[in-house]
Write a protein that holds these residues in place. Structure first.
Motif: not given
Length: 354
Positions: A129-136, A227-228, A245-249, A327-328
């Motif tokens: 959940t804290n991993v920043a990934l491409p979010i399209a 807070g993102m 962004a991360s899933a948390r954000d 879901l990412l």
């Protein structure tokens, strides 16, 4: 000039957006009335939507106090002072630590996943959940928030320009819209959210006061305000892989977005026909769970580019429990739908906190 579309009559928008602070997840969701400046942001009301429907070219700021209870939250009192500043008061809520201690958790295909109780902020399921990934195109949810915050004239006609189709890195920008197509700003927001049309999201940024650079700056400023902390935007469509962004954000963003009546309504529209004058653009929601019904979905946004995989975020109500699902990086549209369905079915069986 074309009239504002009948769809706006169904908007049951709240008049105040309750912004989210940088505190713990429970406080982020349950006690969202405090911002870093102690102010909240005005959003669109149902009365203003009616004004749009009637072709009113401008919308006046609210000048009266109002009390309401956000979905699944405690009552927050808001008052609008002279000059438009908004003060808020809300009871503090004890922090609920992240927990994934429930037994028989489902496995998911997606690279990252989050399920959060939208009432308490309790994390029910987490994966990376804290991993920043491409979010399209999940990006477009923030595009909608920034558009709504600006309180621009939603009846204003916007004509798509060739630059709105430029995309990023040569990615396909649209298969149905064309340069020269004209819609009002509300329709641009609708087609960007429900059908994920990239030129519409680009046009919303282009026609923002100060243009694209100011729009992207507002996106990043809003992310920081909420807070993102793992989020960064470089453009408004999601075609650029550098939007991360991360899933948390994104759980925070979905919770914030659920306070906007226009975003709730537009993102969960299953079907809509856009009258472009010389043709009618029949459009369907990109989320099969919205199109097919059967779930109580309050916010929805899908996303896909090769680098991001298949993504979706939702605010839903399952067995009377409001929940956020993120879901990412799922491997396919069907895998994304299966993940979301399995998680929501799992949530429906969970005991509720007392």
């Amino acid at each position: 000039m074309k009239k504002s579309r009948k769809f706006l009559t169904h908007v049951l928008g709240m008049s105040v957006l309750l912004s989210i602070s940088t505190a713990g997840m429970a406080e982020l969701v349950v006690n969202p009335g405090q911002t870093n400046s102690g102010q909240a942001t005005l959003s669109w009301s149902s009365e203003e939507a009616s004004q749009l429907l009637n072709g009113d070219a401008s919308v006046a700021s609210l000048n009266s106090s109002e009390e309401f209870s956000p979905q699944g939250s405690t009552k927050v009192t808001t008052s609008v002072r002279n000059g438009g500043a908004v003060s808020t008061s809300a009871p503090k809520t004890a922090y609920i630590a992240d927990t994934s201690s429930y037994s028989s958790q489902p496995s998911v295909n997606a690279r990252a996943a989050l399920v959060m109780d939208a009432q308490t902020g309790e994390v029910l399921y987490s994966k990376n959940t804290n991993v920043a990934l491409p979010i399209a195109s999940i990006t477009k949810l923030m595009t909608a928030v920034v558009t709504a915050d600006a309180r621009l004239n939603m009846s204003e006609e916007i004509t798509l320009q060739q630059i709105d189709f430029a995309g990023a890195g040569g990615k396909n920008s649209s298969s149905t819209l064309k340069a020269g197509d004209t819609m009002n700003r509300a329709e641009m927001l609708l087609v960007a959210l429900m059908k994920s049309e990239n030129p519409a999201a680009a046009a919303l940024a282009r026609t923002y006061p100060g243009g694209r650079s100011a729009f992207v700056a507002a996106m990043n400023a809003k992310a920081r305000q909420l807070g993102m902390n793992s989020t960064h935007y470089v453009e408004s469509t999601g075609l650029d892989v550098r939007n991360i962004a991360s899933a948390r954000d994104l759980g925070i963003l979905v919770s914030a977005s659920s306070q906007y009546g226009l975003i709730r309504q537009f993102s969960t529209t299953a079907h809509y026909d856009f009258n472009l004058g010389y043709r009618v653009l029949k459009s369907n929601n990109t989320n099969a769970l919205v199109r097919n019904g059967g779930w109580n979905i309050n916010i929805s946004k899908t996303g896909y580019i090769n680098e991001a995989g298949r993504c979706v975020v939702m605010h839903t109500t399952v067995n009377n429990r409001p929940a956020v699902v993120v879901l990412l990086g799922a491997s396919s549209s069907q895998a994304r739908t299966n993940d979301a369905t399995n998680l929501m079915n799992w949530v429906s069986q969970l005991p509720k906190r007392i």
